[in-house]
Design an enzyme around this catalytic site. Structure first.
Site, PDB file in Angstrom:
ATOM      1  N   ARG A   1      50.572  66.543 -30.395  1.00 39.27           N
ATOM      2  CA  ARG A   1      49.550  66.746 -31.432  1.00 39.27           C
ATOM      3  C   ARG A   1      50.010  67.785 -32.444  1.00 39.27           C
ATOM      4  NH1 ARG A   1      44.440  69.039 -29.422  1.00 39.27           N
ATOM      5  NH2 ARG A   1      44.377  69.292 -31.642  1.00 39.27           N
TER       6      ARG A   1
ATOM      7  N   ARG B   1      33.187  75.575 -28.620  1.00 40.00           N
ATOM      8  CA  ARG B   1      33.511  75.326 -30.023  1.00 40.00           C
ATOM      9  C   ARG B   1      32.414  74.611 -30.814  1.00 40.00           C
ATOM     10  NH1 ARG B   1      39.783  73.671 -30.351  1.00 40.00           N
ATOM     11  NH2 ARG B   1      39.674  74.729 -32.350  1.00 40.00           N
TER      12      ARG B   1
ATOM     13  N   CYS C   1      35.579  71.363 -25.770  1.00 42.50           N
ATOM     14  CA  CYS C   1      36.944  70.944 -25.466  1.00 42.50           C
ATOM     15  C   CYS C   1      37.493  71.884 -24.420  1.00 42.50           C
ATOM     16  CB  CYS C   1      37.805  70.884 -26.713  1.00 42.50           C
ATOM     17  SG  CYS C   1      38.222  72.480 -27.354  1.00 42.50           S
TER      18      CYS C   1
ATOM     19  N   ASP D   1      46.373  81.218 -31.086  1.00 46.30           N
ATOM     20  CA  ASP D   1      47.291  80.098 -30.867  1.00 46.30           C
ATOM     21  C   ASP D   1      48.673  80.545 -30.367  1.00 46.30           C
ATOM     22  OD1 ASP D   1      45.335  78.329 -31.558  1.00 46.30           O
ATOM     23  OD2 ASP D   1      46.138  77.837 -33.534  1.00 46.30           O
TER      24      ASP D   1
ATOM     25  N   LYS E   1      50.618  72.261 -39.253  1.00 44.35           N
ATOM     26  CA  LYS E   1      49.541  71.338 -38.873  1.00 44.35           C
ATOM     27  C   LYS E   1      48.188  71.821 -39.396  1.00 44.35           C
ATOM     28  CE  LYS E   1      47.479  71.537 -34.599  1.00 44.35           C
ATOM     29  NZ  LYS E   1      46.009  71.582 -34.779  1.00 44.35           N
ATOM     30  N   ASN E   2      47.889  73.100 -39.164  1.00 47.90           N
ATOM     31  CA  ASN E   2      46.547  73.591 -39.502  1.00 47.90           C
ATOM     32  C   ASN E   2      46.331  73.753 -41.002  1.00 47.90           C
ATOM     33  OD1 ASN E   2      45.933  73.551 -36.851  1.00 47.90           O
ATOM     34  ND2 ASN E   2      45.821  75.773 -36.574  1.00 47.90           N
TER      35      ASN E   2
HETATM   36  C1  UD1 Z   1      41.195  76.835 -36.050  1.00 49.10           C
HETATM   37  C2  UD1 Z   1      42.559  76.269 -35.739  1.00 49.10           C
HETATM   38  C3  UD1 Z   1      42.907  76.521 -34.283  1.00 49.10           C
HETATM   39  C4  UD1 Z   1      42.779  78.000 -33.946  1.00 49.10           C
HETATM   40  C5  UD1 Z   1      41.422  78.547 -34.385  1.00 49.10           C
HETATM   41  C6  UD1 Z   1      41.304  80.047 -34.234  1.00 49.10           C
HETATM   42  C7  UD1 Z   1      42.673  74.383 -37.273  1.00 49.10           C
HETATM   43  C8  UD1 Z   1      42.672  72.910 -37.445  1.00 49.10           C
HETATM   44  N1  UD1 Z   1      42.517  74.827 -36.003  1.00 49.10           N
HETATM   45  O1  UD1 Z   1      40.243  76.139 -35.246  1.00 49.10           O
HETATM   46  O2  UD1 Z   1      44.256  76.087 -34.061  1.00 49.10           O
HETATM   47  O3  UD1 Z   1      42.920  78.201 -32.562  1.00 49.10           O
HETATM   48  O4  UD1 Z   1      41.187  78.228 -35.776  1.00 49.10           O
HETATM   49  O5  UD1 Z   1      42.300  80.679 -34.979  1.00 49.10           O
HETATM   50  O6  UD1 Z   1      42.829  75.135 -38.216  1.00 49.10           O
HETATM   51  N2  UD1 Z   1      32.622  78.991 -33.833  1.00 49.10           N
HETATM   52  C9  UD1 Z   1      31.243  78.928 -33.707  1.00 49.10           C
HETATM   53  N3  UD1 Z   1      30.556  78.177 -34.626  1.00 49.10           N
HETATM   54  C10 UD1 Z   1      31.165  77.511 -35.644  1.00 49.10           C
HETATM   55  C11 UD1 Z   1      32.580  77.586 -35.749  1.00 49.10           C
HETATM   56  C12 UD1 Z   1      33.268  78.342 -34.833  1.00 49.10           C
HETATM   57  O7  UD1 Z   1      30.654  79.525 -32.815  1.00 49.10           O
HETATM   58  O8  UD1 Z   1      30.478  76.839 -36.419  1.00 49.10           O
HETATM   59  C13 UD1 Z   1      33.414  79.832 -32.873  1.00 49.10           C
HETATM   60  C14 UD1 Z   1      34.390  79.007 -32.040  1.00 49.10           C
HETATM   61  O9  UD1 Z   1      33.779  78.459 -30.916  1.00 49.10           O
HETATM   62  C15 UD1 Z   1      35.430  80.065 -31.697  1.00 49.10           C
HETATM   63  C16 UD1 Z   1      35.461  80.940 -32.957  1.00 49.10           C
HETATM   64  O10 UD1 Z   1      34.235  80.687 -33.621  1.00 49.10           O
HETATM   65  O11 UD1 Z   1      34.995  80.832 -30.618  1.00 49.10           O
HETATM   66  C17 UD1 Z   1      36.592  80.666 -33.918  1.00 49.10           C
HETATM   67  O12 UD1 Z   1      36.698  79.274 -34.128  1.00 49.10           O
HETATM   68  P1  UD1 Z   1      37.249  78.631 -35.475  1.00 49.10           P
HETATM   69  O13 UD1 Z   1      37.952  79.669 -36.290  1.00 49.10           O
HETATM   70  O14 UD1 Z   1      36.159  77.865 -36.113  1.00 49.10           O
HETATM   71  O15 UD1 Z   1      38.317  77.610 -34.914  1.00 49.10           O
HETATM   72  P2  UD1 Z   1      38.699  76.254 -35.586  1.00 49.10           P
HETATM   73  O16 UD1 Z   1      38.515  76.379 -37.058  1.00 49.10           O
HETATM   74  O17 UD1 Z   1      38.033  75.111 -34.866  1.00 49.10           O
END
Ligand code: UD1
Length: 417
Positions: A397, A122, A117, A305, A22-23
């Protein structure tokens, strides 16, 4: 609303095929926005998030064709409407992945700001900071991000923290920028590497994907490509944990074992015998698992995850395990539901102490997010009696045909309406 009814106590046994990730699928579909040529993706998992992304792309004007083998062809030749509306973004945060490609190729994008969420706040500040460094003019008003640029310019971007979709968004945007972009503190997740592989096949010039420094030399145009999506490492890990928790013996085909070192290491520590042969993983577990300590962190460390599923494993293990969540601030909601099945879990801040009990008892439980649902299913497979898992739309999902796959392994599980 659908629920899963599980009668636990059967050790899983048999063989299943792992689905596409999925990711990886979600960013790969967004890469179609970078070219006016067709992008063909194979091994696309049949999931609600994939359907949501297809809806989002097609309402922007991307032509979508899906064949019966779940090969998806996307063509973004005539894009009308570079908008990701709130009602789609709120159901799937990964919608933010359209932002980079849209502004890079179409000069503008309007994407709803994803809200918080269940598992935490996030924010997307790193995506926006990176795009601004590439020269995009960004405004956030009335819940929408508007980004504009006549052409992005290469830049050096140092991410404040490791973000997976942030790295992917910026890597895609940089492909069409004028000049070279260096993304430092980049995510090293295998899904980033899979995306880079596909972008390279489309004509992008990317080095360092899979390390924490990704360098992208921008090109004028990208072409089409055919790409097979990598195996889902979280689905693989979930089935391995389910087999270990039930004292079973399973064979998983079409997996990418190299992406699972941390997870397989913890399963061995818990007492499972795990063998890897090419793309096949075999796991056999005798007796109760031993508790393991788990600390989540960006790849190649233990994935957030898989945290919930290991909490279910520790719940029925011998001894006590300490689980520390460092990525998301509110990712322990499954603990209360596991407690309804008889688990002994004490939470303090981002740490959970799980004292294993010999038996769980079936009960009605409620899924709160995708991976939390998976942990409840694992626990239900072990528990004595009936477990009814409510709100399994979360599960749909991210897990392709989960009840069919588990039933093939002997589980007594069915979907009830
Ligand atoms: C992706 C995965 C999700 C997984 C996560 C962490 C997908 C579609 N989803 O989510 O399944 O749980 O990686 O491995 O690939 N953050 C900020 N600012 C930003 C972006 C992130 O503060 O602009 C923080 C987030 O709140 C979180 C951390 O960084 O605490 C990591 O998040 P991130 O790696 O961005 O997660 P996703 O990419 O949303």
């Amino acid at each position: 609303m659908d629920r899963l009814l599980i009668r636990g106590g059967v050790p899983l046994a048999g063989e299943v095929r792992v689905s596409g990730a999925k990711n990886a699928a979600l960013p790969l579909m967004c890469a179609a926005l970078l070219t006016d040529r067709p992008l063909r993706l194979g091994n696309v998992p049949h999931l609600r998030d994939v359907t949501t992304m297809l809806r989002l792309l097609s309402q922007m004007g991307v032509e979508v064709n899906v064949d019966e083998t779940m090969c998806v062809e996307l063509c973004g030749a005539s894009l009308g409407n570079p908008l990701a509306p709130y009602d789609l973004v709120k159901t799937m945060r990964a919608s933010i992945l359209v932002l980079g490609p849209l502004v890079a190729r179409h000069g503008q994008a309007r994407v709803s700001l994803p809200g918080g969420c269940a598992i935490g706040q996030r924010p997307v500040d790193q995506h926006l900071k990176g795009l601004a460094a590439l020269g995009a003019e960004i405004q956030v008003e009335q819940g929408y991000i508007t980004a504009r640029a006549s052409r992005l310019r290469g830049a050096r971007i140092v991410a404040d923290l490791v973000t997976v979709t942030g790295t992917e968004n910026l890597m895609m945007a940089a492909c069409l920028a004028d000049g070279t972009t260096v993304i430092e503190n980049a995510a090293r997740e295998p899904e980033v590497v899979d995306l880079a592989r596909c972008l390279t096949a489309m004509g992008a010039r990317i080095r360092g994907a899979g390390t924490d420094v990704v360098t992208v030399e921008g090109v004028r145009d990208l072409g089409g490509a055919s790409h097979r999506i990598m195996a889902d490492r979280i689905e693989t890990g979930t089935f391995l944990v389910a087999a270990a928790a039930t004292g079973g013996s399973v064979v998983l085909r079409d997996a990418d074992p190299d992406t699972l070192d941390a997870v397989i290491g913890k399963l061995r520590e818990a007492g499972a015998e795990v063998g890897v042969d090419g793309r096949t993983i075999r796991l056999a577990m005798r007796g109760r698992p031993a508790s393991v300590n788990v600390r989540t962190a960006p790849y190649p460390a233990f994935p957030t995850d898989m945290q919930a599923q290991f909490m279910a494993l520790d719940a029925i293990a011998t001894g006590a395990g300490v689980i520390t969540e460092t990525i998301f601030e509110n990712r322990f909601m499954h603990a209360q539901e596991l407690a309804r099945l008889g688990a002994d879990i004490e939470i303090s801040g981002n740490t959970a102490v799980v004292r294993g009990v010999p038996h769980l008892q079936g009960a009605a439980v409620m899924a709160t997010d995708l991976r939390a649902s998976a942990s409840l299913v694992v626990a239900g497979l072990v528990a004595e009696g009936e477990t009814l898992v409510d709100r399994i739309y979360h599960l749909d999902r991210g897990y392709e045909a989960i009840e069919e796959k588990l039933a093939r392994l002997g589980a007594r599980i069915k979907r009830v309406h």
